[in-house]
Design an enzyme around this catalytic site. Structure first.
Site, short mmCIF file in Angstrom:
data_model
loop_
_atom_site.label_atom_id
_atom_site.label_comp_id
_atom_site.label_asym_id
_atom_site.label_seq_id
_atom_site.Cartn_x
_atom_site.Cartn_y
_atom_site.Cartn_z
N GLY A 92 0.79 -1.23 0.00
CA GLY A 92 0.00 0.00 0.00
C GLY A 92 0.82 1.27 0.00
O GLY A 92 0.25 2.36 0.00
N GLU A 117 5.44 -5.56 2.32
CA GLU A 117 4.97 -6.28 1.15
C GLU A 117 4.48 -5.35 0.05
O GLU A 117 3.31 -5.34 -0.32
CB GLU A 117 3.82 -7.17 1.62
CG GLU A 117 3.44 -8.28 0.72
CD GLU A 117 2.29 -9.03 1.38
OE1 GLU A 117 2.50 -10.18 1.71
OE2 GLU A 117 1.22 -8.44 1.58
N GLY A 167 3.89 -3.65 -3.61
CA GLY A 167 3.79 -3.98 -5.03
C GLY A 167 4.10 -2.72 -5.82
O GLY A 167 5.18 -2.52 -6.36
N ARG A 179 -5.83 1.24 -15.81
CA ARG A 179 -6.01 2.06 -14.61
C ARG A 179 -6.86 3.32 -14.85
O ARG A 179 -7.70 3.63 -14.01
CB ARG A 179 -4.65 2.44 -13.99
CG ARG A 179 -3.86 1.22 -13.49
CD ARG A 179 -2.62 1.61 -12.70
NE ARG A 179 -2.99 2.14 -11.41
CZ ARG A 179 -2.88 3.41 -11.07
NH1 ARG A 179 -2.35 4.29 -11.91
NH2 ARG A 179 -3.27 3.82 -9.88
N CYS A 237 -12.92 0.01 -29.74
CA CYS A 237 -14.27 0.43 -30.09
C CYS A 237 -15.09 0.54 -28.82
O CYS A 237 -15.98 -0.27 -28.55
CB CYS A 237 -14.88 -0.55 -31.07
SG CYS A 237 -14.07 -0.39 -32.66
C1 PLP Z 1 -2.02 -5.97 -3.67
C2 PLP Z 1 -1.40 -6.40 -2.42
C3 PLP Z 1 -0.22 -5.81 -1.98
C4 PLP Z 1 0.47 -4.71 -2.73
O1 PLP Z 1 -0.23 -3.54 -2.72
P1 PLP Z 1 0.50 -2.23 -3.29
O2 PLP Z 1 -0.47 -1.15 -3.08
O3 PLP Z 1 0.74 -2.50 -4.73
O4 PLP Z 1 1.74 -2.05 -2.53
C5 PLP Z 1 0.35 -6.29 -0.83
N1 PLP Z 1 -0.22 -7.27 -0.13
C6 PLP Z 1 -1.36 -7.87 -0.52
C7 PLP Z 1 -1.92 -8.96 0.28
C8 PLP Z 1 -1.99 -7.44 -1.67
O5 PLP Z 1 -3.13 -8.02 -2.04
#
Ligand code: PLP
Length: 424
Positions: free
Chosen positions: A229, A270, A272, A309, A343
């Protein structure tokens, strides 16, 4: 204090490689990733002892391989992501576990994959505990708890609170612990993730909730995960979050828990989006410039089949023009709408939440110029589809100034693969 991010609307290169060369060699649309930016973001997080990449943000095996080479572990949310992690060279066993399966359900394939490879699981529903415990009694698991609140850049990316399907409801923690006991499972991990694209203030609230829940679970805990997050800059003026302070909050929490439990408590992060968003560029070619009443449209060969997005969340991405000449020409700007080839009228890159079309000030462009949609590395290629029978785009990783094709564009035959006309 982190400095404000600036984005230019005119560019000639990406990670030191001329845009016209990238377009000539790999075609458009193509995702171009700058490995150097990913490595910088990994280094930003070096104070966290374990960084686990939520690969769903960008799961090309070359990206996973890059993460692995830089000491980043990986999270998988499906059987397919488990296979990707293994294909990228991740071991199935280790301490901390190199691959963790995190989800709210086991579909049948993922349960079989987890058991086959002996992977650690993070259970996001009470049913997962039973389904895993019946097949693999006596092991260790992590619990993903929904703390009763959440926050994200959009309602669709908020993963906490009672409208979210994610995690085990915090009031059901003791039921979850009883289920684990019934199968002889040790609860060694606690995981909270309240949403994607949130802010540090909301993330900090997770710390307090984690500590309370951890104390209820007790001494079996050896790992807490702060989830993902982390925000990342998308707009001019956005800054990188103060991660030192964020780490300190979690480190203090972890240390208090370690004191109480009398053993070390491992801390995981964690992310992403944070690791990959800024590294990715969606390269497209301008194929039409047209006037619709008072609006000027640049219509390019990439659409929401490549980057969803904007249509999904009204997300803002910086956009730049790369002249076909390859030179940094000085060009006047005009307010334009940027659309793709699909389209469907929603195929607009410059839109707000709710689908409202916006204008963006961009340099004058002609057919054959390139248009680069920036900060597209997270939730970009991975959300690509074959809508309108468009092939998935090529993906290119630039490392040390050299571009490598890491996914070739699909052929029309590959788009139709698996389809069949019934015999009659
Ligand atoms: C999607 C997700 C993340 C990563 O979220 P980001 O906002 O991309 O950092 C981390 N942990 C879990 C369990 C997720 O589902």
């Amino acid at each position: 204090m982190a400095s404000a991010t600036e984005f230019s609307t005119l560019r000639t290169e990406i990670a030191g490689v001329p845009v016209i060369e990238l377009a000539r060699e790999f075609g458009t649309p193509a995702y171009i990733y700058d490995a150097g930016k990913i490595v910088e973001r990994i280094q930003d997080l070096s104070m966290f002892e374990t960084v686990r990449f939520a690969q769903k943000a960008c799961s090309n095996i070359a990206i996973l391989d890059l993460m692995r080479r830089h000491g980043v572990l990986v999270d998988a949310v499906s059987a397919g992501e488990i296979e990707r992690a293994i294909a990228a060279g991740y071991a199935t066993e280790g301490d901390p576990p190199p691959i963790v399966y995190t989800a709210d359900i086991f579909d049948r394939e993922s349960l079989e994959a987890v058991l086959r490879y002996g992977l650690h699981v993070n259970c996001g529903s009470p049913d997962m505990i039973d389904q895993y415990g019946e097949r693999a009694p006596g092991g260790n698991i992590t619990l993903r708890i929904n703390p009763g609140f959440g926050h994200g850049h959009s309602q669709k990316t908020n993963t906490g609170g009672e409208h979210s399907k994610h995690g085990i409801w915090h009031e059901d923690l003791h039921d979850a612990l009883r289920r684990a006991d019934r199968h002889g499972l040790g609860v060694t991990g606690l995981h909270l993730h309240i949403g994607s694209g949130t802010d540090i203030e909301h993330l900090a609230q997770v710390c307090g909730a984690s500590e309370r829940l951890a104390r209820e679970i007790g001494r079996t805990l050896t790992t807490i995960s702060a989830g993902g997050g982390l925000p990342t800059p998308y707009r001019p003026g956005d800054t990188h979050a103060d991660l030192t302070a964020y780490h300190r909050l979690w480190d203090d929490t972890r240390n208090r828990l370690a004191d109480t439990f009398g053993h070390a408590v491992h801390l995981e992060l964690e992310p992403g989006r944070y690791l990959v968003a800024e590294s990715g560029y969606l390269l497209a070619e301008v194929r039409a410039v047209k006037q619709m009443g008072s609006n000027t449209f640049y219509v390019v060969d990439a659409g929401f089949n490549n980057l969803a997005r904007p249509i999904l969340y009204g997300a803002y991405h910086p956009i730049s023009i790369a002249p076909a000449s390859g030179k940094m020409e000085s060009r006047a700007e005009q307010d334009v709408v940027v659309g793709g080839p699909l389209c469907e009228s929603g195929d607009i890159f410059t839109q707000q939440d709710g689908g409202f079309v916006c204008k963006r000030s961009l340099p004058m462009a002609q057919i054959g110029d390139y248009l680069v949609i920036e900060c597209a590395g997270a939730y970009g290629a991975v959300m690509g589809s074959n809508y309108n029978s468009k092939p998935l785009a090529a993906e290119v990783l630039i490392e040390n100034g050299r571009p490598h094709l890491v996914r070739r564009r699909q052929t029309p035959q590959e788009v139709m693969q698996g389809e069949m006309i019934p015999a009659r």
